[in-house]
Scaffold this motif. Structure first.
Motif, PDB file in Angstrom:
ATOM      1  N   TYR A  73     -35.721   3.426   8.110  1.00 41.71           N
ATOM      2  CA  TYR A  73     -34.747   2.633   7.491  1.00 41.71           C
ATOM      3  C   TYR A  73     -34.479   0.995   7.624  1.00 41.71           C
ATOM      4  N   VAL A  74     -34.484   0.366   6.366  1.00 35.50           N
ATOM      5  CA  VAL A  74     -34.510  -0.995   6.649  1.00 35.50           C
ATOM      6  C   VAL A  74     -33.227  -1.917   6.689  1.00 35.50           C
ATOM      7  N   THR A  75     -33.275  -2.873   7.454  1.00 34.07           N
ATOM      8  CA  THR A  75     -32.156  -3.847   7.336  1.00 34.07           C
ATOM      9  C   THR A  75     -32.943  -5.182   7.041  1.00 34.07           C
ATOM     10  N   ASP A  76     -32.205  -5.686   6.015  1.00 29.80           N
ATOM     11  CA  ASP A  76     -32.830  -7.063   5.430  1.00 29.80           C
ATOM     12  C   ASP A  76     -31.409  -7.771   5.161  1.00 29.80           C
ATOM     13  N   GLY A  77     -31.632  -9.176   4.935  1.00 30.94           N
ATOM     14  CA  GLY A  77     -30.943 -10.139   4.280  1.00 30.94           C
ATOM     15  C   GLY A  77     -29.288 -10.202   4.802  1.00 30.94           C
ATOM     16  N   PRO A  78     -28.936 -10.223   6.008  1.00 29.44           N
ATOM     17  CA  PRO A  78     -27.425 -10.440   6.073  1.00 29.44           C
ATOM     18  C   PRO A  78     -26.667 -11.685   5.648  1.00 29.44           C
ATOM     19  N   PHE A  79     -25.673 -11.560   5.273  1.00 33.83           N
ATOM     20  CA  PHE A  79     -24.951 -12.627   4.707  1.00 33.83           C
ATOM     21  C   PHE A  79     -23.397 -12.345   5.131  1.00 33.83           C
ATOM     22  N   LEU A  80     -22.741 -13.221   6.081  1.00 33.40           N
ATOM     23  CA  LEU A  80     -21.394 -13.079   6.092  1.00 33.40           C
ATOM     24  C   LEU A  80     -20.475 -13.749   5.473  1.00 33.40           C
ATOM     25  N   TYR A  81     -19.330 -13.184   4.904  1.00 29.88           N
ATOM     26  CA  TYR A  81     -18.537 -14.032   3.888  1.00 29.88           C
ATOM     27  C   TYR A  81     -16.980 -13.512   4.332  1.00 29.88           C
TER      28      TYR A  81
END
Length: 294
Positions: A193-201
């Motif tokens: 399973y892939v984790t990519d590109g976190p961005f918090l908002y």
């Protein structure tokens, strides 16, 4: 210098910095020309006043001869912190784990210069570091530990020193990719399973969310995780369906000069056709929806 539309710009992992003083938008991203193979060129930036026409490319970063990495220069994100501009980006060299490092410059156009080796653990395969500032004003980096090393990709946060030159304490595990209902595994037994590109908002409602990408039923996709405590440590839960489900992702949110929230992702996800795409983003009672921008 050329004037281009977004459809003319070959970038993955788009990131937009809004400069309200200069009334300019700065677009960064992974250069599509050699994203997977060959020595990396660096990072470019495009500049716009209306999100329609973009001037560039402007060379924002070109590695010095003694720079530690030579390929897979990925996912640059630029932030104004303490009066300077800082670029978080991922890099790779044979014999060393991929990691996220920080570059700095006096201008959003660069030139950016390395601040040293990556801040991610040296024996972890990591990528896609993003800056988060907590309720006490302390900087953190949220990043992915790759499925290549752990099979079920992981999302971590680590506290940064005030000047962003080092870390404080140990990485905190936020969640694993398979915990989201919308993700799909791959490999012989579907264990990857892939984790990519976190961005918090932080939404206008005060809720802390994270945009992040993985594989879904219709290809590369963008989902939403939500912190139940409103703080970086979570616990984090996941919306059942992705925000963008078909062949696009690695997104971030920004505001226009008029205050309109915007989402940018790259789509489609196949080389060499990736392009930055913009959507209007609307928040209503914690629910985020997107509308394609003309």
């Amino acid at each position: 210098m050329q004037i281009k539309r977004l459809s003319d710009i070959h970038l993955r992992d788009p990131f937009v910095l809004t400069d309200k003083n200069e009334k300019k938008y700065y677009l960064y991203g992974t250069l599509g020309v050699n994203v997977w193979e060959g020595p990396a060129i660096g990072f470019d930036v495009y500049v716009s006043s209306d999100l329609q026409e973009w001037t560039g490319p402007i060379p924002a970063f070109r590695p010095e001869p003694d720079f530690w990495a030579d390929h897979h220069f990925w996912a640059p994100e630029v932030y104004l912190w303490g009066g300077r501009y800082y670029m978080f980006a991922s890099f790779k060299v044979e014999g060393r784990c991929r990691g996220t490092g920080i570059l700095t410059a006096e201008s959003p156009e660069g030139p950016f210069h390395s601040m040293g080796l990556p801040l991610t653990p040296p024996d972890w395969e990591c990528l896609d570091g993003t800056l988060f500032v907590d309720e006490n004003g302390a900087p953190w980096m949220v990043f992915c530990r790759e499925w290549l090393q752990v099979e079920d990709g992981e999302m971590y946060a680590i506290r940064l020193q005030e000047d962003l030159t080092g870390t404080v304490g140990e990485p905190v595990l936020l969640f694993r990719a398979s915990e989201a209902p919308w993700t799909t595994g791959f490999g012989e037994s579907g264990e990857n399973y892939v984790t990519d590109g976190p961005f918090l908002y932080r939404l206008p409602s005060g809720e802390l969310i994270m945009l992040w990408s993985s594989h879904g039923d219709l290809g590369y996709a963008l989902g939403i995780a939500r912190s139940q405590s409103g703080q970086i440590a979570g616990p984090w839960t996941h919306d059942p369906l992705p925000l963008f489900a078909k062949d696009g992702g690695h997104g971030m949110l920004f505001q226009t000069f008029s205050g309109q929230s915007m989402l940018t992702i790259h789509a489609p996800n196949d080389a060499p056709n990736e392009r930055p795409v913009l959507f209007r983003a609307v928040e209503d009672g914690g629910r985020l929806t997107i509308e394609k921008r003309d």
